[in-house]
Design an enzyme around this catalytic site. Structure first.
Site, PDB file in Angstrom:
ATOM      1  N   ASP A 167       0.826  -1.214   0.000  1.00 30.90           N
ATOM      2  CA  ASP A 167       0.000   0.000   0.000  1.00 30.90           C
ATOM      3  C   ASP A 167       0.855   1.257   0.000  1.00 30.90           C
ATOM      4  O   ASP A 167       0.371   2.339   0.364  1.00 30.90           O
ATOM      5  CB  ASP A 167      -0.912   0.010   1.227  1.00 30.90           C
ATOM      6  CG  ASP A 167      -2.296  -0.527   0.900  1.00 30.90           C
ATOM      7  OD1 ASP A 167      -2.498  -0.995  -0.235  1.00 30.90           O
ATOM      8  OD2 ASP A 167      -3.182  -0.496   1.770  1.00 30.90           O
ATOM      9  N   ASP A 218      -8.084  -6.979  13.488  1.00 32.87           N
ATOM     10  CA  ASP A 218      -7.680  -8.295  13.968  1.00 32.87           C
ATOM     11  C   ASP A 218      -8.580  -8.771  15.113  1.00 32.87           C
ATOM     12  O   ASP A 218      -9.015  -9.925  15.130  1.00 32.87           O
ATOM     13  CB  ASP A 218      -6.210  -8.269  14.409  1.00 32.87           C
ATOM     14  CG  ASP A 218      -5.874  -7.026  15.221  1.00 32.87           C
ATOM     15  OD1 ASP A 218      -6.803  -6.294  15.598  1.00 32.87           O
ATOM     16  OD2 ASP A 218      -4.686  -6.795  15.488  1.00 32.87           O
TER      17      ASP A 218
END
Length: 448
Positions: free
Chosen positions: A274, A427
């Site tokens: 990214d 997460d």
């Protein structure tokens, strides 16, 4: 026993060396300090007095030099602090706290302006109330003084009180009636949460001691080990390395993943980059191309629009059609370097355990002994892994996924809804959703 003589310095000849000191202030060009000459060391009283006077003059010049340098340092520090304060003030007034003027902003300026206005109003109100309380304290109206009796304040005739006394009386009424109850309630809630957290930590520590005492650890089934070593049980594994402008560590992480001891036909490595820096993108592309030339199955993926940040990055990596061929996905952040046997020590725990959705490994650190800060961080994270995650993994088969150094069953991710960009703690979000769908987790404290 005779005392030693101290006239040795008066014997012989001494030749002085001139010392040149350059002043930083342009008003002082140069000062030459001469070392003591031969005539300075004569034993006569007059000569000694002259020498003392000359040495005193030299000491004075040195002290002036030190004072000049100290004044220069203080001046530079003061100017730096003044400029820093001016910069902070300008940015707060303009509602801007970043350092990049060229980045286009997509935020609503009206909402942003109102938000900063609310913050400013709250700060000014806090300062006003603080000044009010300080003034009341100096008038003797503090809670430690016997004069401050609420009955006295409420019942005293208004005519004998000045304007400040009247305002302060109304303010005390507001505090007693409206501010004190919710603040007391919040304080009680904090106390209860602290007690609950302390009990939770105590239970976790007792559980950790029990695990150590009984030597409890997750062990894969013997059939899985035999299949891996003898029958070639090597399921298809997808390895993802999400990164963003990681030009300092990308080489080590890519090299470590490419050196995993697993059949090359059964593993695919995705470098999900990214990065918004063209130089970093080019460097990572070249590193991926180098490993492709060495025979590694590795691909480079780059998103132009970084929607969802890391969660969006992982979600985009799972959107390719070839992902359907893989059963497991291992995730490593850009600063992680797994050992070559990582997959061989984690994948067997999935064998014949269809309800296991995640196998999490422990973190270890290469710079834990570098300084005091790294040592404290190591203690904190060691408690998190060895106490919190190990105990929860052994007794309830659930703990928070750390976002890296773990292997997921792709079926568990898909049934739980996949990666969602609704939060920055993607997460923990996926771990809670997977646990609510009945999936169990395994924590391996000995795999670092």
């Amino acid at each position: 026993m005779a005392l030693p003589s101290f006239n040795w310095w008066g014997k012989g000849s001494h030749k002085g060396t001139p010392v040149v000191v350059t002043m930083e202030n342009p008003n002082w060009s140069m000062v030459e300090l001469e070392a003591p000459s031969e005539s300075d060391f004569q034993t006569s009283t007059v000569t000694q007095e002259k020498a003392r006077g000359k040495n005193a003059k030299q000491l004075t010049w040195v002290l002036l030099l030190k004072a000049h340098r100290a004044a220069g340092c203080l001046t530079s520090v003061a100017s730096t602090l003044f400029s820093l304060g001016s910069t902070i003030r300008r940015r707060v007034i303009s509602g801007r706290t970043d350092n990049n003027d060229s980045t286009p902003s997509t935020e609503n300026k009206t909402v942003k302006t109102r938000f900063y206005n609310c913050i400013k109003a709250f700060l000014w109100l806090s300062l006003l109330l603080l000044g009010f309380e300080i003034a009341a304290y100096f008038k003797g109206w503090h809670f430690g003084a016997p004069k401050l009796q609420l009955q006295y304040i409420f019942t005293a005739p208004f005519g004998v009180r000045d304007l400040f006394d009247g305002l302060y009386t109304r303010w005390v009424l507001i505090r007693v009636g409206y501010l004190a109850p919710p603040l007391q309630f919040l304080a009680n809630v904090c106390i209860i949460l602290f007690i609950v957290q302390s009990l939770d930590r105590l239970v976790l520590c007792l559980g950790c001691f029990w695990i150590r005492f009984k030597k409890i650890k997750p062990i894969p089934k013997q059939d899985a080990i035999v299949d891996l070593e003898e029958n070639g049980f090597f399921p298809m594994v997808l390895v993802q390395i999400p990164m963003c402008n990681e030009k300092e560590v990308y080489q080590q992480s890519i090299a470590a993943v490419c050196n995993l001891d697993w059949p090359k036909s059964n593993i695919l490595i995705q470098v999900l980059d990214d990065s918004d820096e063209p130089t970093t993108q080019l460097l990572i592309k070249e590193e991926v191309h180098k490993w492709q030339q060495d025979g590694a199955r590795i691909v480079y993926r780059h998103r132009v629009i970084r929607d969802g940040y890391k969660a969006g990055n992982l979600k985009s990596g799972m959107s390719y059609s070839y992902v359907k061929e893989y059963e497991f996905v291992a995730i490593f952040d850009a600063d992680f370097q797994p050992a070559p046997d990582f997959l061989k020590r984690t994948i067997p725990h999935f064998k014949d355990n269809e309800d296991v959705g995640l196998v999490q490994a422990r973190w270890s650190f290469v710079n834990k002994d570098e300084n005091l800060l790294t040592r404290l961080q190591n203690v904190n994270l060691s408690f998190h892994f060895e106490v919190e995650q190990q105990v929860n993994g052994v007794f309830i088969n659930f703990f928070g996924f750390n976002g890296t150094a773990g292997v997921w069953r792709i079926k568990a991710l898909e049934e739980s809804g996949g990666w969602l960009e609704r939060t920055t703690v993607e997460d923990m979000d996926i771990a809670v959703r997977a646990h609510l769908h009945g999936w169990k987790f395994v924590f391996l404290n000995d795999v670092e």
